[in-house]
Design a protein around this motif. Structure first.
Motif, mmCIF file in Angstrom:
data_model
loop_
_atom_site.group_PDB
_atom_site.id
_atom_site.type_symbol
_atom_site.label_atom_id
_atom_site.label_comp_id
_atom_site.label_asym_id
_atom_site.label_seq_id
_atom_site.Cartn_x
_atom_site.Cartn_y
_atom_site.Cartn_z
ATOM 1 N N THR A 18 -80.236 50.752 -55.489
ATOM 2 C CA THR A 18 -79.588 49.572 -56.037
ATOM 3 C C THR A 18 -78.549 48.937 -55.133
ATOM 4 O O THR A 18 -77.979 47.912 -55.469
ATOM 5 C CB THR A 18 -78.886 49.931 -57.368
ATOM 6 N N THR A 78 -93.591 50.012 -60.675
ATOM 7 C CA THR A 78 -92.825 48.803 -60.376
ATOM 8 C C THR A 78 -92.701 48.613 -58.872
ATOM 9 O O THR A 78 -92.484 49.581 -58.139
ATOM 10 C CB THR A 78 -91.412 48.875 -60.984
ATOM 11 N N THR A 80 -90.505 46.386 -56.083
ATOM 12 C CA THR A 80 -89.273 45.612 -56.002
ATOM 13 C C THR A 80 -89.001 45.154 -54.577
ATOM 14 O O THR A 80 -89.162 45.928 -53.622
ATOM 15 C CB THR A 80 -88.075 46.456 -56.482
ATOM 16 N N ASN A 82 -85.812 44.390 -52.788
ATOM 17 C CA ASN A 82 -84.364 44.486 -53.002
ATOM 18 C C ASN A 82 -83.558 43.820 -51.895
ATOM 19 O O ASN A 82 -82.334 43.986 -51.812
ATOM 20 C CB ASN A 82 -83.931 45.942 -53.211
ATOM 21 N N GLU A 168 -84.431 40.539 -54.843
ATOM 22 C CA GLU A 168 -84.028 40.826 -56.217
ATOM 23 C C GLU A 168 -85.112 40.460 -57.224
ATOM 24 O O GLU A 168 -84.827 40.194 -58.390
ATOM 25 C CB GLU A 168 -82.691 40.150 -56.561
ATOM 26 N N GLN A 169 -86.351 40.473 -56.763
ATOM 27 C CA GLN A 169 -87.497 40.279 -57.659
ATOM 28 C C GLN A 169 -88.255 41.592 -57.778
ATOM 29 O O GLN A 169 -88.329 42.371 -56.822
ATOM 30 C CB GLN A 169 -88.447 39.211 -57.120
ATOM 31 N N ASN A 170 -88.822 41.820 -58.949
ATOM 32 C CA ASN A 170 -89.704 42.969 -59.113
ATOM 33 C C ASN A 170 -90.885 42.592 -59.978
ATOM 34 O O ASN A 170 -90.791 41.670 -60.802
ATOM 35 C CB ASN A 170 -88.962 44.179 -59.680
#
Length: 246
Positions: A18, A78, A80, A82, A168-170
């Protein structure tokens, strides 16, 4: 081999997943790797640590240790972007794991760096995948897989086909992905004690670098680097007397 406590390792794993949302470290400019230790007190180990990753694998020592056993049946759920990498994450109750040192280590996530972070006799590979595993004590093992440019990788394409292009898309991974096909059949490896390769650069991480590379196409590599906008590999770090065993 030195390990961290479960609490520290869990914190480090959380930060690894994160940190893009909470810090200003990067791979270029003022936030580049050579400045990581100056950006935040929590990142001091990036500058002062004596067991940092990645490394150049050159001189090695022969050892007798158990083979790496992989037990991958679920696959990630998932994908991502990041801002630092493309990361595929497992569900909380995944059965995907490895056996190493007669212990079970559960797969948490895997992500990619291009070009490779670890090098072999000074050689950089086109891309490197890091599979991050945790045992019930919270200790970490990272299994690294190298990729050369060559034939397209069909299993990798299942991820690349839904790769989020914006940071910041997943997205959900709906196609059944076999993690086993993202590893070479021959799982001989080099092993050393190291760290996370991103801030906070926490040490006590066991590294298992598989010797046999896979391939990805020039187009697959270009899609990843275009999405990242730049290289996302930390330079190799000094061994400081550490041994690499095989």
């Amino acid at each position: 081999m030195k390990h961290f406590t479960g609490k520290v390792a869990l914190l480090a794993l959380s930060i690894l997943s994160t940190s893009a949302y909470a810090s200003h470290w990067s791979y270029q400019g003022e936030g580049a790797p050579e400045h990581w230790g100056e950006l935040d007190d929590a990142y001091k180990t990036c500058q002062t640590g004596m067991n940092q990753s990645p490394i150049d694998i050159d001189s090695t020592v022969k050892a007798h240790f158990s083979p790496l056993q992989t037990h991958y049946s679920d696959g990630p759920v998932t994908l991502t972007n990041n801002g630092h990498t493309i990361q595929a994450s497992e569900k909380a109750d995944t059965r995907d794991s490895i056996t190493l040192d007669k212990q079970s280590w559960t797969l948490q996530q895997f992500h990619f760096h291009a070009p490779s972070e670890n090098t072999v006799h000074g050689k950089k590979y086109a891309m490197e995948m890091h599979l991050v595993h945790k045992n019930d004590k919270g200790e970490l093992v990272v299994v690294a897989v190298m990729f050369d440019k060559g034939a397209a990788n069909a299993e990798l394409e299942k991820l690349w086909g839904v790769m989020p292009e914006q940071a910041e898309q997943n997205v959900s991974i709906t196609e059944n992905l076999d993690v086993n096909k993202l590893l070479p059949k021959n799982k001989t490896y080099w092993r050393f004690s190291g760290s996370l390769t991103t801030p906070p650069c926490s040490e006590g991480v066991t590294w298992v670098v598989l010797k046999k590379p896979l391939t990805l196409s020039a187009e697959q590599l270009a899609k990843f680097t275009h999405t990242m906008h730049h290289d996302n590999n930390r330079p190799v770090q000094s061994l400081h007397g550490r041994l690499v065993v095989e």
